[in-house]
Design an enzyme around this catalytic site. Sequence first.
Site, short mmCIF file in Angstrom:
data_model
loop_
_atom_site.label_atom_id
_atom_site.label_comp_id
_atom_site.label_asym_id
_atom_site.label_seq_id
_atom_site.Cartn_x
_atom_site.Cartn_y
_atom_site.Cartn_z
N LYS A 104 101.88 43.31 -2.92
CA LYS A 104 102.21 42.50 -4.10
C LYS A 104 102.29 43.39 -5.33
CE LYS A 104 100.27 38.52 -6.56
NZ LYS A 104 99.29 37.43 -6.51
N GLY A 118 97.38 36.69 -2.74
CA GLY A 118 97.52 37.56 -1.57
C GLY A 118 97.16 36.86 -0.27
N ARG A 119 95.99 36.20 -0.24
CA ARG A 119 95.54 35.60 1.02
C ARG A 119 96.27 34.29 1.33
NH1 ARG A 119 91.94 35.89 -2.85
NH2 ARG A 119 90.96 34.07 -3.77
N GLU A 176 86.83 35.21 0.53
CA GLU A 176 87.38 35.73 -0.73
C GLU A 176 87.63 34.58 -1.70
OE1 GLU A 176 90.02 39.65 -1.69
OE2 GLU A 176 90.98 38.16 -0.44
N HIS A 201 79.21 35.21 26.32
CA HIS A 201 78.45 36.27 27.00
C HIS A 201 77.90 37.27 25.99
CE1 HIS A 201 79.81 34.94 31.00
NE2 HIS A 201 80.79 34.44 30.27
C1 G6Q Z 1 94.07 38.54 -1.42
C2 G6Q Z 1 93.63 39.72 -2.09
C3 G6Q Z 1 93.84 41.02 -1.33
C4 G6Q Z 1 95.23 41.60 -1.44
C5 G6Q Z 1 95.17 43.06 -1.01
C6 G6Q Z 1 96.51 43.74 -1.01
O1 G6Q Z 1 94.03 37.43 -1.87
O2 G6Q Z 1 94.16 39.74 -3.34
O3 G6Q Z 1 93.49 40.91 0.02
O4 G6Q Z 1 96.13 40.88 -0.67
O5 G6Q Z 1 94.27 43.75 -1.82
O6 G6Q Z 1 97.07 43.73 -2.27
P1 G6Q Z 1 98.56 44.14 -2.50
O7 G6Q Z 1 99.44 43.18 -1.78
O8 G6Q Z 1 98.79 44.11 -3.99
O9 G6Q Z 1 98.73 45.53 -1.93
#
Ligand code: G6Q
Length: 546
Positions: free
Chosen positions: A206, A267-268, A353, A384
């Site tokens: 991102k 991101g998530r 998160e 197990h």
């Molecule tokens: C998710 C977080 C985190 C993010 C990563 C990668 O909600 O913000 O997991 O997705 O740190 O970030 P970039 O996509 O900016 O590389």
Amino acid sequence: MSVPSNLPAWQALQAHHAVVADLHLRDMFAADPDRFTRFSRRFGDLLVDFSKHRITDEAFGLLIELARQAQVPAWIERTFNGEIVNHTEKRAVLHIALRNRSNRPIFVKGQDVMPEVNAVLEHMRKFSDQIRRGKWRGFTDKRIRDVVNIGIGGSDLGPKMICQALEPYGDPSLRMHFVSNVDGAHISHVLTECDPETTLFIVASKTFTTQETMTNAHTARAWLVRELGDEAAVAKHFVAVSTNAAGVSKFGIDTANMFEFWDWVGGRYSLWSAIGLPIVVYLGMDHFIELLEGAHAMDEHFRTAPLEDNLPVILALLGVWYIDFFGADSQVMLVYDDYLRSLPDYLQQLDMESNGKSIDRDGKPVKIDTGPILWGGLGNNGQHAFYQLLHQGTHLVPADFLAPAHSPVPTGDHHPILLANCLAQAEAMMVGKTEAQARAELEKQGLSGDALEQLLPYKVFPGNRPSTSLFYRRLTPQLLGSLIALYEHKVFAQGAIWNINSFDQWGVELGKQLANAILPELKGERPVAGHDASTMALIKFCREED
Ligand code: G6Q
């Protein structure tokens, strides 16, 4: 909003908890033949059975009332209307727009985002069709066979989990790889499996500044240029998914081969966006659309279903019930579906998160417990390994059991055996084994006297350990879309009840800052200074000659 524990429903739940704490699920089932009917819901091909939870009708009613008093419906409306619900980052939260198959306008700062969403989907369709049909050729005019997604966290876990989960729908001529870890072993291992002439790298970030991703991307780029002997090869073997066009172009990727998304996609929560590009390449756009449709159906359910039938709200409330009233610290995901082996990792990020927070929306320390430690794995393997603790340990760990009624790979008796184990474990956790039952079993085995009495306590299972069973007919793209959206909204509804912002993640920043300070010290570019004695000694140890 007020502190959740001040809400009348919260206080009523506290009083009622004293009653429920003494009840055993075994007796509740025996006394009530309709329990399953009242405490289960269907959603298309998904059956959610929450009857094995330590709730009475009164507890369920009070929990629903808690959601109402915590204004969960208003939070849903605000979010779906594009309001700035992520207040600490001043962002709207609109992953629901990415899968808005009704195409109704959704506005962010007065602008309908749907035309942009649809344009990126179209870009993804065109590109993935070219790859899948062999029209996109590598630098030496060969078709693409290996696709390497380079990303971490939200730019890795979702696409990886979905590609694994829907492998039966994937293109068998494509091999998918996911590189996330900055440990050089990860990228090195993947590169040894790839042929530079037929490999496509998707750099998914991102921000396009993430240290791990950029390090891996530069290593991959150097490898490709070295192997193919020409910088111009990068254009044919690298594409990017990002919100940062300047960063992408600086890396040397033509922005025509950049797939965009927006700051209102966390991101998530981003697998539905261009971050889903590896999914589209592997499964084809039509299956990706089915995934979006499944999620959209759950979005509509979440937005419109009454609270007492609203699956994400119900799961959220059950979580709150155990965390805040029974003192449960963790939640376990027990997956009886090998295709979903990465789901616990995915959900761990989603939940921890989002809700691993201790400051509320008003900037005050919370007075209640918030998000649980979410963990889990493949249920059958866990039996197990860690199930001992679930059955006889001192912690109360509410469990989610996930299983498909039908396997995509029917193999002899495997599936009925798998399902029998899943059903048995949920039953065992709930009913347990009484002392009288254990005694009768030992007697039957011929034990008596001291030998029996000494062994007896170890053979007792307390039971009364709650679980939700999420059973589905088959793991289709549509079903998976609904399932993931169910958990997303569950997490959001819990955040609303706890009055926390589920969409920021400031807790990941400090470690990043300190790593930036330590790196030049490790490399010998700056003297080791300014840390505690432990950190200094560890840095010095790493710098000792090999
Ligand atoms: C998710 C977080 C985190 C993010 C990563 C990668 O909600 O913000 O997991 O997705 O740190 O970030 P970039 O996509 O900016 O590389």
